[in-house]
Design a protein around this motif. Sequence first.
Motif, mmCIF file in Angstrom:
data_model
loop_
_atom_site.group_PDB
_atom_site.id
_atom_site.type_symbol
_atom_site.label_atom_id
_atom_site.label_comp_id
_atom_site.label_asym_id
_atom_site.label_seq_id
_atom_site.Cartn_x
_atom_site.Cartn_y
_atom_site.Cartn_z
ATOM 1 N N GLU A 166 30.765 6.446 5.492
ATOM 2 C CA GLU A 166 31.794 5.422 5.677
ATOM 3 C C GLU A 166 31.924 4.966 7.134
ATOM 4 O O GLU A 166 33.034 4.912 7.679
ATOM 5 C CB GLU A 166 33.153 5.926 5.173
ATOM 6 C CG GLU A 166 33.151 6.345 3.716
ATOM 7 C CD GLU A 166 34.518 6.860 3.272
ATOM 8 O OE1 GLU A 166 35.528 6.357 3.798
ATOM 9 O OE2 GLU A 166 34.563 7.767 2.430
ATOM 10 N N PRO A 167 30.816 4.642 7.806
ATOM 11 C CA PRO A 167 30.954 4.164 9.190
ATOM 12 C C PRO A 167 31.686 2.829 9.246
ATOM 13 O O PRO A 167 31.442 1.934 8.431
ATOM 14 C CB PRO A 167 29.495 4.026 9.654
ATOM 15 C CG PRO A 167 28.700 3.838 8.401
ATOM 16 C CD PRO A 167 29.411 4.629 7.349
ATOM 17 N N VAL A 168 32.595 2.721 10.166
ATOM 18 C CA VAL A 168 33.331 1.487 10.409
ATOM 19 C C VAL A 168 33.054 1.074 11.847
ATOM 20 O O VAL A 168 33.337 1.824 12.779
ATOM 21 C CB VAL A 168 34.844 1.668 10.181
ATOM 22 C CG1 VAL A 168 35.591 0.375 10.519
ATOM 23 C CG2 VAL A 168 35.125 2.097 8.745
ATOM 24 N N MET A 169 32.501 -0.134 12.021
ATOM 25 C CA MET A 169 32.136 -0.614 13.349
ATOM 26 C C MET A 169 32.837 -1.937 13.615
ATOM 27 O O MET A 169 32.929 -2.794 12.727
ATOM 28 C CB MET A 169 30.614 -0.837 13.441
ATOM 29 C CG MET A 169 29.758 0.305 12.905
ATOM 30 S SD MET A 169 29.921 1.830 13.829
ATOM 31 C CE MET A 169 29.392 1.275 15.437
ATOM 32 N N ASP A 170 33.327 -2.108 14.813
ATOM 33 C CA ASP A 170 33.821 -3.415 15.224
ATOM 34 C C ASP A 170 33.627 -3.561 16.717
ATOM 35 O O ASP A 170 33.237 -2.593 17.405
ATOM 36 C CB ASP A 170 35.280 -3.640 14.811
ATOM 37 C CG ASP A 170 36.238 -2.721 15.541
ATOM 38 O OD1 ASP A 170 37.261 -3.216 16.019
ATOM 39 O OD2 ASP A 170 35.952 -1.507 15.633
ATOM 40 N N MET A 171 33.859 -4.745 17.231
ATOM 41 C CA MET A 171 33.579 -5.012 18.637
ATOM 42 C C MET A 171 34.553 -6.034 19.198
ATOM 43 O O MET A 171 35.230 -6.743 18.457
ATOM 44 C CB MET A 171 32.141 -5.499 18.821
ATOM 45 C CG MET A 171 31.745 -6.721 17.995
ATOM 46 S SD MET A 171 32.315 -8.331 18.621
ATOM 47 C CE MET A 171 31.326 -8.453 20.093
ATOM 48 N N GLU A 172 34.600 -6.085 20.519
ATOM 49 C CA GLU A 172 35.359 -7.108 21.225
ATOM 50 C C GLU A 172 34.675 -7.372 22.558
ATOM 51 O O GLU A 172 33.855 -6.568 23.036
ATOM 52 C CB GLU A 172 36.807 -6.671 21.452
ATOM 53 C CG GLU A 172 36.964 -5.469 22.381
ATOM 54 C CD GLU A 172 38.422 -5.146 22.663
ATOM 55 O OE1 GLU A 172 39.254 -6.070 22.584
ATOM 56 O OE2 GLU A 172 38.719 -3.972 22.985
ATOM 57 N N HIS A 173 34.984 -8.525 23.150
ATOM 58 C CA HIS A 173 34.459 -8.861 24.468
ATOM 59 C C HIS A 173 35.559 -8.714 25.507
ATOM 60 O O HIS A 173 36.691 -9.150 25.282
ATOM 61 C CB HIS A 173 33.912 -10.291 24.494
ATOM 62 C CG HIS A 173 32.659 -10.468 23.699
ATOM 63 N ND1 HIS A 173 32.648 -10.982 22.418
ATOM 64 C CD2 HIS A 173 31.360 -10.193 23.997
ATOM 65 C CE1 HIS A 173 31.403 -11.028 21.971
ATOM 66 N NE2 HIS A 173 30.601 -10.545 22.909
ATOM 67 N N ILE A 174 35.221 -8.102 26.631
ATOM 68 C CA ILE A 174 36.121 -7.984 27.774
ATOM 69 C C ILE A 174 35.438 -8.660 28.958
ATOM 70 O O ILE A 174 34.266 -8.378 29.250
ATOM 71 C CB ILE A 174 36.441 -6.523 28.110
ATOM 72 C CG1 ILE A 174 37.209 -5.870 26.953
ATOM 73 C CG2 ILE A 174 37.239 -6.415 29.404
ATOM 74 C CD1 ILE A 174 37.512 -4.397 27.175
ATOM 75 N N THR A 175 36.148 -9.555 29.621
ATOM 76 C CA THR A 175 35.613 -10.231 30.800
ATOM 77 C C THR A 175 36.245 -9.636 32.056
ATOM 78 O O THR A 175 37.477 -9.605 32.182
ATOM 79 C CB THR A 175 35.903 -11.745 30.759
ATOM 80 O OG1 THR A 175 35.289 -12.293 29.585
ATOM 81 C CG2 THR A 175 35.339 -12.443 31.987
#
Length: 303
Positions: A195-204
Amino acid sequence: MPTDTPPTIDPVAAARWQRAAPAHSPWLHEEVARRMESRLQWMRQAPATWCHWDPVRGGLQAHALLRQRYPGADCYVTETAPPRQAHAAAALAPSWWSTARWTGGATRLAPPPPGSVQMLWANMALHMAADPQALMAQWHQALAVDGHVMFSCLGPDTLRELRAVYAALGWPVPSHTFTDMHDWGDMLVHAGFAEPVMDMEHITLTFATPERLLQELRELGANLHPQRFAGLRGRRWHGQLCDALTQHLASAAHGGQLALTFEIIYGHAFKPTPRVAVSGHSAVSLQDMRAMLRSARPPQEPV
């Protein structure tokens, strides 16, 4: 041997960085850890025992946040770089006079025994590992059945502006290639997680000068690509780089400061009950056998 697919890391350079990395937590690491810690509010059950993997680089301030969230839980502090083990002990082991030694969970400065922790926390370490699947296997071994790993790392959009500058100047790439979150998910499953859960975001991040930008990058990591610059560069090259950064990275949206993108990937996965493939002969570890027997045991009737 390094390959052409992510993470595209020179293992010798990775081992050298592991030994030589500064013994402090960069600002970005602490910020990512703070955001990841806030996600723990959605976890249904608090761990009785957890492991902080490589905390000196991953976030000493984050360790305090985790201690506040799980004050009664025991913690294994696992610092895999010998040069930073003393620093971890000085920063995280409770003093003899501290009330935390008597009122809170125990702190053990050692790797956790197999199957002993319900949560393994690893912040901003995976993208610097030459063999990430071997690292995941260590995490899997440390976790108890139904325990979970929480980790973060850099994604492939990281430093995209800097890559464009290097490409325009005809230079080798400025960093190794970072792995996509979908590939991390596949690796987790291959390592035995479920049950891997992956998400992402960008930081500047923005910087007033190219010198400050380069200082931040040196604190965050190193270029581990096998085809990186082979030798030292001089003052002329450094001046050319600073001029190019000033020209190409200045952002009107950020008041003319130099802007760099960092893609942050967050991952979470459980360790399931082990399964044994049906065959003429099967070998099962004692640890896995105990886990399977516990999961198969019928619930007790109330007295």
